[in-house]
Motif scaffolding. Structure first.
Motif, PDB file in Angstrom:
ATOM      1  N   UNK A  33       0.374  56.442  88.306  1.00 47.82           N
ATOM      2  CA  UNK A  33       1.177  57.155  87.551  1.00 47.82           C
ATOM      3  C   UNK A  33       2.287  56.888  86.849  1.00 47.82           C
ATOM      4  N   UNK A  35       6.614  57.684  85.543  1.00 44.55           N
ATOM      5  CA  UNK A  35       7.175  59.298  85.123  1.00 44.55           C
ATOM      6  C   UNK A  35       8.772  59.247  84.974  1.00 44.55           C
ATOM      7  N   UNK A  37      12.761  60.386  85.492  1.00 51.61           N
ATOM      8  CA  UNK A  37      13.530  60.760  85.679  1.00 51.61           C
ATOM      9  C   UNK A  37      15.412  61.004  85.317  1.00 51.61           C
ATOM     10  N   UNK A  41      17.514  66.252  86.362  1.00 56.59           N
ATOM     11  CA  UNK A  41      16.505  67.113  85.288  1.00 56.59           C
ATOM     12  C   UNK A  41      15.318  66.903  85.772  1.00 56.59           C
ATOM     13  N   UNK A  42      13.865  67.171  86.257  1.00 56.30           N
ATOM     14  CA  UNK A  42      12.218  66.828  86.823  1.00 56.30           C
ATOM     15  C   UNK A  42      12.254  65.470  86.088  1.00 56.30           C
ATOM     16  N   UNK A  43      10.664  65.430  87.035  1.00 59.85           N
ATOM     17  CA  UNK A  43      10.310  64.685  86.342  1.00 59.85           C
ATOM     18  C   UNK A  43       9.411  64.595  85.066  1.00 59.85           C
ATOM     19  N   UNK A  45       5.866  63.871  82.942  1.00 56.35           N
ATOM     20  CA  UNK A  45       5.181  62.263  83.267  1.00 56.35           C
ATOM     21  C   UNK A  45       5.224  61.615  81.373  1.00 56.35           C
ATOM     22  N   UNK A  91       9.762  56.383  88.062  1.00 58.12           N
ATOM     23  CA  UNK A  91       9.018  56.305  89.289  1.00 58.12           C
ATOM     24  C   UNK A  91       7.552  56.156  89.406  1.00 58.12           C
ATOM     25  N   UNK A 107       4.967  58.125  95.900  1.00 59.96           N
ATOM     26  CA  UNK A 107       5.918  57.602  95.029  1.00 59.96           C
ATOM     27  C   UNK A 107       6.552  56.499  94.829  1.00 59.96           C
ATOM     28  N   UNK A 109      10.087  53.716  95.061  1.00 58.92           N
ATOM     29  CA  UNK A 109      11.546  54.091  95.121  1.00 58.92           C
ATOM     30  C   UNK A 109      12.236  54.332  93.941  1.00 58.92           C
TER      31      UNK A 109
ATOM     32  N   UNK B  44      10.178  60.366  96.588  1.00 54.73           N
ATOM     33  CA  UNK B  44       9.360  61.160  96.800  1.00 54.73           C
ATOM     34  C   UNK B  44       8.510  61.720  97.697  1.00 54.73           C
ATOM     35  N   UNK B  90      10.428  70.106  94.340  1.00 56.37           N
ATOM     36  CA  UNK B  90       9.469  69.859  93.114  1.00 56.37           C
ATOM     37  C   UNK B  90       8.364  70.372  93.806  1.00 56.37           C
ATOM     38  N   UNK B 105       7.407  70.936  88.296  1.00 56.91           N
ATOM     39  CA  UNK B 105       8.906  71.465  88.256  1.00 56.91           C
ATOM     40  C   UNK B 105      10.195  70.926  87.462  1.00 56.91           C
ATOM     41  N   UNK B 106      11.440  71.783  87.374  1.00 56.19           N
ATOM     42  CA  UNK B 106      12.651  70.352  87.168  1.00 56.19           C
ATOM     43  C   UNK B 106      13.602  70.465  88.222  1.00 56.19           C
TER      44      UNK B 106
END
Lengths: 116, 114
Positions: A33, A35, A37, A41-43, A45, A91, A107, A109, B44, B90, B105-106
């Protein structure tokens, strides 16, 4: 390796240049995956791979973004003609998708991309 | 479509007190829920997941989460907070089997003060 690795860890590039970000997943993990960031903010996709195919590219922000995965292992995320809004931490994560169909993601780094 | 909401940007608790980090979700089918933690300058890490079965799920570092289907919530809890729990948390949801898109989520910043 023991975990997901990403390179480079930091990349500073000028607006308009192309960049390549690399991800090495955990050996044997079939799903990969990407992502993004952004600061505070959040992740977000971007894309995921099952093996070498990408069933879901819905998160790629524009056609300047592309990704590939070869040999069911290493993946490269390419951003062409970078813009300042591309600045973020990118990420990569991998998951086994083996005995449990709801395997958690591991994940890396991240690569911090700064477009000047 | 699937979505996740973490209604609190910041949660502050004193060391030794219980903590709760809230998460609500929306999916069209069965929800598969995850919590991840991001410590400063680190990647994460997976904490715990709910797939099916008991509504109370136990995970790493003494954390647990309670799945509540009627309230569509999956709040993260810990009975006694540590300063070292300070991090960004998260919540994520997935509604597909196998590999598939997870929606995050944020994030909620947890600060535990001595």
């Amino acid at each position: 390796g023991a975990g997901v690795s990403q390179s480079p860890s930091n990349k500073v590039t000028e607006k308009g240049k192309d960049v390549e970000l690399r991800c090495d997943p955990i050996s044997g993990h079939t799903a990969l995956y990407w992502y993004r960031q952004s600061l505070g903010q959040g992740l977000e996709f971007l894309i995921y791979f099952q093996g070498n195919s990408a069933p879901d590219k819905s998160g790629l922000p524009s056609d300047r973004f592309s990704a590939e995965r070869t040999g069911g292992s290493v993946s490269t995320l390419t951003i062409q003609r970078t813009q300042q809004e591309d600045s973020a931490v990118y990420l990569c994560a991998s998951s086994l998708v083996g005995t449990s169909v709801f395997d958690e993601q591991y994940f890396g780094p991240g690569t911090r991309l700064t477009v000047t | 479509a699937q979505s996740v909401a973490q209604p609190e940007d910041q949660v502050n608790v004193a060391e030794g007190n219980p903590l709760t980090v809230k998460c609500t979700y929306s999916v069209s089918g069965n929800p598969y829920l995850f919590w991840y933690v991001q410590y400063p300058n680190r990647g994460l890490q997976f904490l715990l997941k709910y797939i099916t079965g008991d509504n109370l799920v136990k995970g790493s570092y003494g954390f647990e989460a309670e799945f509540n289907k009627s309230q569509t919530s999956f709040h993260l809890k810990k009975p006694s907070a540590l300063v070292s729990d300070s991090a960004l948390y998260f919540c994520a949801v997935r509604e597909e089997a196998g590999a598939g898109k997870s929606t995050f989520g944020d994030g909620t910043t947890l600060t535990v003060k001595p």
